[in-house]
Every structure is written in structure tokens, then in C-alpha cells.
Design an enzyme around this catalytic site. Structure first.
Site, mmCIF file in Angstrom:
data_model
loop_
_atom_site.group_PDB
_atom_site.id
_atom_site.type_symbol
_atom_site.label_atom_id
_atom_site.label_comp_id
_atom_site.label_asym_id
_atom_site.label_seq_id
_atom_site.Cartn_x
_atom_site.Cartn_y
_atom_site.Cartn_z
ATOM 1 C CB ALA A 175 -0.866 -0.020 1.251
ATOM 2 N N GLY A 230 0.890 -5.031 1.165
ATOM 3 C CA GLY A 230 -0.236 -5.088 0.225
ATOM 4 C C GLY A 230 0.153 -5.726 -1.102
ATOM 5 C CD GLU A 247 -2.384 -7.427 2.886
ATOM 6 O OE1 GLU A 247 -2.057 -6.267 2.561
ATOM 7 O OE2 GLU A 247 -3.072 -7.685 3.883
ATOM 8 C CD GLU A 282 1.599 -5.417 5.745
ATOM 9 O OE1 GLU A 282 2.444 -6.281 6.059
ATOM 10 O OE2 GLU A 282 0.895 -5.520 4.732
HETATM 11 C C1 3H9 Z 1 0.606 -2.089 3.599
HETATM 12 O O1 3H9 Z 1 0.849 -2.621 2.552
HETATM 13 C C2 3H9 Z 1 -0.722 -2.139 4.282
HETATM 14 C C3 3H9 Z 1 -1.656 -3.156 3.719
HETATM 15 O O2 3H9 Z 1 -1.457 -4.412 4.350
HETATM 16 C C4 3H9 Z 1 -3.097 -2.812 3.989
HETATM 17 C C5 3H9 Z 1 -3.626 -1.569 3.376
HETATM 18 C C6 3H9 Z 1 -5.084 -1.386 3.603
HETATM 19 N N1 3H9 Z 1 4.578 3.331 -0.121
HETATM 20 O O3 3H9 Z 1 13.444 2.448 0.642
HETATM 21 P P1 3H9 Z 1 13.801 3.066 -0.656
HETATM 22 C C7 3H9 Z 1 9.267 4.757 -1.645
HETATM 23 S S1 3H9 Z 1 1.780 -1.135 4.396
HETATM 24 C C8 3H9 Z 1 5.033 4.544 -0.513
HETATM 25 O O4 3H9 Z 1 14.629 4.287 -0.658
HETATM 26 P P2 3H9 Z 1 15.104 0.586 -1.283
HETATM 27 C C9 3H9 Z 1 10.273 5.324 -0.660
HETATM 28 O O5 3H9 Z 1 9.649 6.290 0.160
HETATM 29 C C10 3H9 Z 1 3.180 -1.194 3.328
HETATM 30 N N2 3H9 Z 1 6.322 4.767 -0.871
HETATM 31 O O6 3H9 Z 1 14.482 1.993 -1.630
HETATM 32 C C11 3H9 Z 1 11.299 5.918 -1.596
HETATM 33 O O7 3H9 Z 1 10.796 7.152 -2.068
HETATM 34 P P3 3H9 Z 1 11.781 8.367 -2.315
HETATM 35 C C12 3H9 Z 1 3.934 -2.456 3.436
HETATM 36 C C13 3H9 Z 1 7.162 3.733 -0.807
HETATM 37 O O8 3H9 Z 1 15.405 -0.050 -2.583
HETATM 38 C C14 3H9 Z 1 11.305 4.943 -2.757
HETATM 39 O O9 3H9 Z 1 10.062 4.224 -2.697
HETATM 40 N N3 3H9 Z 1 5.170 -2.358 2.702
HETATM 41 C C15 3H9 Z 1 6.757 2.472 -0.374
HETATM 42 O O10 3H9 Z 1 16.192 0.731 -0.281
HETATM 43 C C16 3H9 Z 1 12.436 3.947 -2.720
HETATM 44 O O11 3H9 Z 1 12.431 3.331 -1.427
HETATM 45 C C17 3H9 Z 1 6.301 -1.986 3.279
HETATM 46 O O12 3H9 Z 1 6.388 -1.771 4.464
HETATM 47 C C18 3H9 Z 1 5.400 2.273 -0.037
HETATM 48 N N4 3H9 Z 1 4.919 1.082 0.352
HETATM 49 O O13 3H9 Z 1 13.957 -0.251 -0.547
HETATM 50 C C19 3H9 Z 1 7.504 -1.822 2.376
HETATM 51 N N5 3H9 Z 1 7.829 1.649 -0.390
HETATM 52 O O14 3H9 Z 1 12.727 7.898 -3.363
HETATM 53 C C20 3H9 Z 1 8.188 -0.510 2.668
HETATM 54 C C21 3H9 Z 1 8.869 2.387 -0.834
HETATM 55 O O15 3H9 Z 1 10.879 9.470 -2.715
HETATM 56 N N6 3H9 Z 1 9.278 -0.257 1.763
HETATM 57 N N7 3H9 Z 1 8.464 3.651 -1.088
HETATM 58 O O16 3H9 Z 1 12.449 8.607 -0.997
HETATM 59 C C22 3H9 Z 1 10.501 -0.800 1.916
HETATM 60 O O17 3H9 Z 1 10.732 -1.633 2.766
HETATM 61 C C23 3H9 Z 1 11.583 -0.333 0.991
HETATM 62 O O18 3H9 Z 1 11.245 0.952 0.541
HETATM 63 C C24 3H9 Z 1 11.784 -1.244 -0.244
HETATM 64 C C25 3H9 Z 1 12.790 -0.568 -1.217
HETATM 65 C C26 3H9 Z 1 12.355 -2.587 0.231
HETATM 66 C C27 3H9 Z 1 10.497 -1.447 -0.981
#
Ligand code: 3H9
Length: 703
Positions: A63, A104, A107, A127
Site C-alpha cells: 500500500a 499489500g 496480499e 507492516e
Molecule cells: C501495507 O501494505 C498495508 C496493507 O497491508 C493494507 C492496506 C489497507 N509506499 O526504501 P527506498 C518509496 S503497508 C510509498 O529508498 P530501497 C520510498 O519512500 C506497506 N512509498 O528503496 C522511496 O521514495 P523516495 C507495506 C514507498 O530499494 C522509494 O520508494 N510495505 C513504499 O532501499 C524507494 O524506497 C512496506 O512496508 C510504499 N509502500 O527499498 C515496504 N515503499 O525515493 C516498505 C517504498 O521518494 N518499503 N516507497 O524517498 C521498503 O521496505 C523499501 O522501501 C523497499 C525498497 C524494500 C520497498
């Protein structure tokens, strides 16, 4: 069709490509686009199967975190509704998972009937790290796929598993040969399913997710985990959601999951953790340095000083595969340093974190030397010698002579004036401060100190190399103590003064650990060494013209050789690992109070909280106003990652916003007037705090 989706029809299959770089986060627009593509494929009689994939390889990181706490999070179509609809399509839907399926994103894959991943893919429901629970079916569909216990473990740990492990767990049906062939293999899978007239969804693997678990599984589980969860809300909500998956129908379970998710989303804990997620990503951006500035190349590093700090610093680089020359003055000290590094690695081998071969490969990258001439080809030199200006300046003058032009010259200091070091040599533009935290090979925080003359490419290169060695780098300007230690001063001052006014070390520490700090200030000082802190104070005493009565406790303990844990006595008395309140310390405080004319009284916990933490917050706001910190969230990162401030509070600046800036200001003003001359001297509200409150702002920013 939307720019967020690539849609094409091939061989009786609709290929729906998600295209919202960098991570295909499932924003409201994205949900609209996915749903409408799926509806189109569902309605098209030519389409016999559907494949969801990431156009640029990466499937989906979940998400859109930026939407949480806003109306957009559940704006229609909500993620749960979108996934419910996908799960109802009466054609096989295959998720082709490249690189990541997180939160998500996983999911979404679980809502599909079939899943194939490339070998390098990582899958998980992280999450919990954001204080959330999976809210779009993860807590309900995953246990029905892999069983309740495995699902519970995966969700509570937030662990990301690789494709092969996901296959063994039953999350993936297949693993493709490689990332490049993923889409082809997904299509081949689709043709097989069509050929076999496979159902839209196979039968559930675990329709009764808890069938193999004892009846009291959840109550026992809670009982054993509650003490470990401490104040955390999300693990409790996850457990309730998983229990619901075992007791309710899918439809009822999804409704329960949604309610629990929304409770988590609205919690201050999740707000704090989401704040930190974006804070970490923001910290790397430096406003006056363009992202595309050409960087200096770092192929070889040198570290001066093979003590605990120097050795730890060197380990960071060899761990990342970068060769390091480690320089000492005497061969005995060098040997000790190298042996210590090897010993540290051996511990990792014993714990199963490294193989012997890996240790040897790392040791090969380390080159010990006694000769400065060996530093001539280093691209980055980090000095980690004794914390004394003259000694550091001497080292830098030598570096000025031996290092190649363009080499970055860094000083690992926790408080000294980086500008004074830089200005003592002919190339101040190449000098930068790197404040590693101890143990340097373990602690993630790195304060990067930008001097007046530091060249932009030196700063940008340092930030990049910090990321490469796995550090969380935060930029600080030059001032005594930089961001972290400067804030420690007023926080510690209040704690010490409170002892003179009637509190005990244990009472103060209990209030602080009660808020969630890893350690109380007095336990921390006993660990750091009362003697070490005394010597730092002595070195800076001449510069200070202030009332230093609050230092008396520390000074007297030093005189009594109560150096802290290492001597078995400090602010506490230690018996083995046991810490005890010591009546002698209370008696000492009483004597000093009477000598200093400070009247003693019973002090309540709220006062301890407000005085210690409001002074900490006030100093942080002052640092922001002075431009020492670039942004409030950087200050939060420093205190969470370097000083044990609880992440659940989002850092001292975020915590101040939660308390309310007006309340913080009122608290400071109250003690200013209640504490007489002491209050007058020390409880000065930061002008920025006053301006923010006067303007009715609720968010801490430069203003
Ligand atoms: C969820 O899914 C809830 C659901 O169960 C239910 C809903 C109803 N959203 O970390 P990086 C951006 S909760 C928005 O620097 P990396 C990040 O801000 C979500 N933005 O790169 C950055 O932006 P910027 C569950 C996101 O390669 C850019 O992408 N998911 C999101 O070191 C690059 O990110 C998580 O918790 C997002 N979901 O790592 C995953 N994800 O360049 C959270 C990333 O402007 N994300 N961005 O600064 C991560 O763990 C790491 O970002 C990821 C990439 C491993 C994906």
C-alpha cells in the site's frame, strides 16, 4: 488505459503490468487502474487467464504508506475491496512476482489463485515495522494457505523470505529459472492452467488454519509473548487477527482484520513509525546538493588508530568488500587491534552469522601498517585517534603531506570542532567529520559533520559511502557535541539537578525507561563511565561561564572513584549484573543539596518527565533554528538510533508534536518561573519554539 498499467492480450491471456515506479505502491489511482484492468480482462471472453506482473520487474512493495492517516488510504476502491474483487474473478489469475512482494503487494498476490516468483524475489508482510497489521487479507488468506502458526510467525517477524523458502512454505506455487524468464514462465503456467481447465482458485490448502494447533494455542502464545511486546500494540492486533482467521469465515475474518487494521493505523505508535520510515529516506537528501552531482570514487579506505573505535570503523568497510589500511604507531597496538577484529568475527562465526571462509576473506581486505606512506593511495582516510584537538591536528597535518589530491579526510570525533581541524591544513574542502557510535561495527547511526569549507562532492560522496556500508547517515553542522551529544547536555543536566532537589537515580531512570527509553540516564552514565564523562567535562570547563552546581554529583562520584559499572559503584551499586539503589549516593546528594542551599522535596514523576524531556526537545528545536540540523526528522533519527529514544514515540521532535508544542512551551515557562535562579538560567525556551507556538503551528520546522 491508465499510464499506471500496461495492458496487452497474448495467447488468450491478459498481461496486466503494474507501472508506478519506483515500487508500484498501491495508491488510490493505482487501485483504480488495477481494478479497471482486471474488470476489462474479466469481461473479455477472449481472455482465459490473467497475469499480474511488474513492468520494470519489481512486483509491488505494498500500500502507499504516504496515504495512511489521510482519506486517500481507504478512498474507493479500497485495497481490501480491490483484492476481494480480484479473488472473485472466475478465471485463473497468476501473480508473476519479480524482486519484491511486500505488504499489500503480497496480499495482491494472495488474492490471485496462482503465484510464481523469480529466484531473487523477496516476499513478506512487513507492516508490523510500521506499527500496522496486514489489512488487505494478509492475516486471513495467508493462514488459509500456510497454516496459522507459520502465518503468525511470518507476520509478527515482518521477515522477508526468498522465493525458494516461499515455495517451501506454500506461498509460491513455482519458482522461475531466472528473473528474465519470469514472465515467459508465468505465461507457460497460464497455458497449462487453461489447458487443464483449472479452476480460478485451487482449493484452500489449510481451510482450517489452526487444525493442528492445541485449543489454548492463542492464550498460551499471548502469555509467553506479552512481556516481549512491552508497549507495542501491533503484535497484539496481529495475534487477534490471526485468531479471527481460525474462528471465523473468510468474510467475517476480513471484516475483523479491517477493524483491527484501522485501529493500528490510527495509533500514535504507527504514526511515529511511519514518520520514521519517511525520515530515513529524507535524511539522505541535502537541499543545496543536486542528486546528480558527480561523486568521488572510493576504492580504498584507510583508518588511523586500531583501538576499539578504529577497529570497528575498519570492519564496516571490509564487511562491504572495501579494502582498508589500518594504521597504528606501535606494532603491539596494531597487533592488538587486528586480533580484536578477528575475535569479533570469530564471535559471529560462533553465532552462525559468518562462515570461516567469509572471515578469512574479510581479514584479507585488512592491511595493517605503521607507515603513513601506505596511505598515499587511499580515497578516504578516517582518523580515529585520541579525542584531543592537538593530536588530531597533528595527524591531519601528516595526512596533508602524504595523501593524494582529492582524498577525503575524515575525523571521527564526537565533539571537537571540525572546522578547527580543517583550517589547520591546506585542503579544508576535503575535510569532513564522521561521528561513529560505539560499537562502530554495530551501531547504525553515523553523524556526518559538514564543516564550513567541506566541498559539496565530499559531503555527497560520504553520504553515499555511508549507505554502502549500511549506516544511517544524518548530516550535522559544526557545534559542540553535534546533534546528539549537544542534546544530551541539557537532558543530563536536568537529571543531575533533580538528584539535588530530592529525586533518586532509580526514580529518574524509571521515569525515562517508563517512557520507553532503552536506558535511564544514570544507568547510561554508569555504563559510559563516570570518569570518562568527568574528563570530557574538565576539557570543556574553561569554555563555560555558567553555574555548574548540577555537575557536583558527577564530580564527587569521580573523586570517590565511583566510576560506574566497571568499578562496581557509580550512581548505583552493582552486584554482578544486578543494579541497586545506593543509600550512599542519596546521602551524597543530601549533603550537596545543603552545601548548595538547594531545598529538597518529593518530586513527582511528571516533573521528572517534563524537565528532562522538555529540555531535550528545546535543545533540538534550537539546533534546528541554528541550522545545525537540516530538519526536525533528522534529530529524531539521531536520538532513536544513537541514544535509545523509543521509536514508538517517533523521536523527541515527533514526540513534542504529539504532546503539543504549546504544552511543551508552557512546561518550560513554568519551570523557568518555579525554579528560581536555576530556572532563570537554564529554562530558556528556544526562540523557534516560541515563534511556532505564537503562529499556531503544530509541526516543528524552520520558520
Ligand atoms: C501495507 O501494505 C498495508 C496493507 O497491508 C493494507 C492496506 C489497507 N509506499 O526504501 P527506498 C518509496 S503497508 C510509498 O529508498 P530501497 C520510498 O519512500 C506497506 N512509498 O528503496 C522511496 O521514495 P523516495 C507495506 C514507498 O530499494 C522509494 O520508494 N510495505 C513504499 O532501499 C524507494 O524506497 C512496506 O512496508 C510504499 N509502500 O527499498 C515496504 N515503499 O525515493 C516498505 C517504498 O521518494 N518499503 N516507497 O524517498 C521498503 O521496505 C523499501 O522501501 C523497499 C525498497 C524494500 C520497498
Amino acid at each position: 488505459m491508465s499510464d499506471l498499467i500496461h495492458y496487452c492480450l497474448e495467447d488468450g491471456m491478459a498481461l496486466i503490468g503494474l507501472c508506478r515506479p519506483p515500487v508500484n505502491a498501491l495508491s488510490q489511482r493505482m487501485r483504480v487502474a488495477i481494478l479497471s484492468a482486471c474488470e476489462r480482462a474479466a469481461a473479455d471472453t477472449e481472455v482465459k487467464a490473467i497475469i499480474l506482473h511488474g513492468v520494470h520487474g519489481l512486483f509491488c512493495a505494498g500500500a502507499d504508506i504516504a496515504e495512511f492517516g489521510t482519506d486517500a488510504a481507504f478512498a474507493e476502491p479500497s485495497l481490501p475491496d480491490t483484492l476481494m474483487r480480484i479473488s472473485e474473478i472466475d478465471k485463473p489469475v497468476i501473480a508473476a512476482i519479480g524482486k519484491l512482494a511486500l505488504g499489500g503487494g503480497l496480499e495482491l498476490a494472495l488474492a490471485c489463485g496462482y503465484r510464481i516468483g523469480e529466484p531473487g524475489a523477496r516476499l513478506g508482510l512487513p507492516e508490523i515495522n510500521l506499527g500496522l497489521i496486514p489489512g488487505a487479507g494478509g492475516t486471513q488468506r495467508l493462514p488459509r494457505l500456510i497454516g496459522a502458526e507459520s502465518a503468525l510467525n511470518l507476520i509478527l517477524s515482518g521477515e522477508q523470505v526468498d522465493a525458494e523458502r516461499a515455495r517451501l512454505l506454500g506461498i509460491l506455487d513455482r519458482v522461475a529459472d531466472n528473473a528474465e524468464s519470469l514472465l515467459d514462465e508465468a505465461q507457460a503456467y497460464g497455458r497449462e492452467l487453461i489447458g487443464a481447465a483449472a479452476p480460478a482458485r485451487p482449493a484452500e490448502q489449510c481451510p482450517k488454519p489452526a487444525s493442528d494447533l492445541p485449543e489454548d494455542f492463542f492464550s498460551r502464545f499471548r502469555e509467553s509473548q506479552e512481556p516481549l511486546w512491552k508497549k507495542r500494540l501491533a503484535p497484539r492486533l496481529v495475534t487477534s487477527a490471526l485468531e479471527a482467521a481460525c474462528l471465523l469465515t473468510l468474510k467475517e475474518g476480513l471484516a475483523r482484520e479491517l477493524a483491527l487494521f484501522q485501529q493500528a493505523e490510527a495509533s500514535t505508535q504507527s504514526q511515529a513509525l511511519r514518520h520514521l520510515f519517511f525520515a530515513e529516506r529524507e535524511a539522505g537528501r541535502i537541499p543545496d546538493i543536486p542528486a546528480d552531482l558527480p561523486l568521488r570514487s572510493i576504492r580504498k579506505v584507510a583508518v588511523i588508530g586500531a583501538g576499539t573505535m578504529g577497529g570497528g570503523i575498519a570492519m564496516n568497510f571490509v564487511n562491504a568488500g572495501i579494502p582498508v589500511a589500518l594504521l597504528e604507531q606501535q606494532s603491539a597496538a596494531l597487533d592488538r587491534g587486528l586480533t580484536q577484529i578477528r575475535n569479533n568475527y570469530e564471535i559471529s562465526v560462533k553465532r552462525g552469522k559468518l562462515t570461516t571462509a567469509q572471515v578469512e576473506a574479510r581479514m584479507e581486505l585488512l592491511y595493517g601498517t605503521l607507515d603513513y606512506a601506505d596511505l598515499a593511495d587511499a580515497d578516504l582516510v578516517i582518523e580515529a585517534v585520541f579525542e584531543k584537538m592537538e593530536i588530531k591536528q597533528q595527524v591531519f597535518q601528516t595526512l596533508d603531506q602524504v595523501c593524494k589530491p582529492g582524498a577525503i579526510l575524515a575525523t571521527n570525533t564526537s565533539s571537537l570542532d571540525v572546522d578547527a581541524i580543517a583550517m589547520s591544513i591546506s585542503r579544508p574542502q576535503d575535510v569532513i567529520g564522521l561521528h561513529f557510535f560505539s560499537p562502530a561495527n554495530v551501531m547504525r547511526l553515523l553523524e556526518v559533520v559538514r564543516g564550513k569549507a567541506t566541498a559539496p562532492d565530499v559531503l555527497a560522496t560520504t553520504m553515499q559511502i555511508a549507505k554502502r556500508i549500511g549506516k544511517l547517515a544524518v548530516v550535522s553542522g559544526v557545534c559542540f557535541g553535534f546533534i546528539g551529544n549537544r542534546m544530551l547536555e541539557p537532558y543530563s543536566r536536568e537529571a543531575h539537578r533533580l538528584l539535588l532537589e530530592g529525586a533518586t537515580p532509580a526514580q529518574v531512570d524509571q521515569v525515562l525507561t517508563g517512557v520507553g527509553l532503552n536506558m535511564g540516564i544514570f544507568s547510561m552514565q554508569d555504563l559510559a563511565g563516570v570518569d570518562v564523562l568527568y574528563l570530557i567535562r574538565q576539557a570543556n570547563r574553561t569554555a563555560s561561564v555558567h553555574d555548574e552546581s548540577y555537575c557536583r554529583m558527577g564530580d564527587e562520584l569521580y573523586a570517590l572513584q565511583r566510576y560506574g559499572q566497571k568499578s562496581g559503584r557509580g550512581f548505583y551499586r552493582y552486584e554482578g549484573r544486578d543494579r541497586r539503589e545506593d543509600p550512599e549516593v542519596v546521602a551524597l546528594a543530601e549533603r550537596l543539596s545543603s552545601e548548595l542551599g538547594i531545598s529538597r522535596r518529593a518530586i513527582d514523576d511528571q516533573e521528572i518527565h517534563d524537565r528532562c524531556l522538555f529540555m531535550l526537545i528545546n535543545e533540538g528545536i534550537q539546533l534546528l533554528d541554528e541550522g545545525i540540523a537540516l530538519r526536525a526528522s533528522d534529530i529524531d533519527l539521531v536520538w532513536i538510533n544513537g541514544y535509545g529514544f523509543p521509536a514508538l514515540l517517533g523521536g523527541p521532535m515527533h514526540y513534542a508534536e504529539q504532546i503539543g508544542l504549546a504544552s511543551v512551551l508552557a512546561g518550560i515557562q513554568r519551570y523557568r518561573s518555579e525554579l528560581g535562579a536555576y530556572g532563570e538560567m537554564w529554562f530558556k525556551p528556544a526562540p523557534l519554539l516560541e515563534r511556532l507556538v505564537a503562529a499556531g503551528k503544530t509541526h516543528i520546522e524552520r520558520f
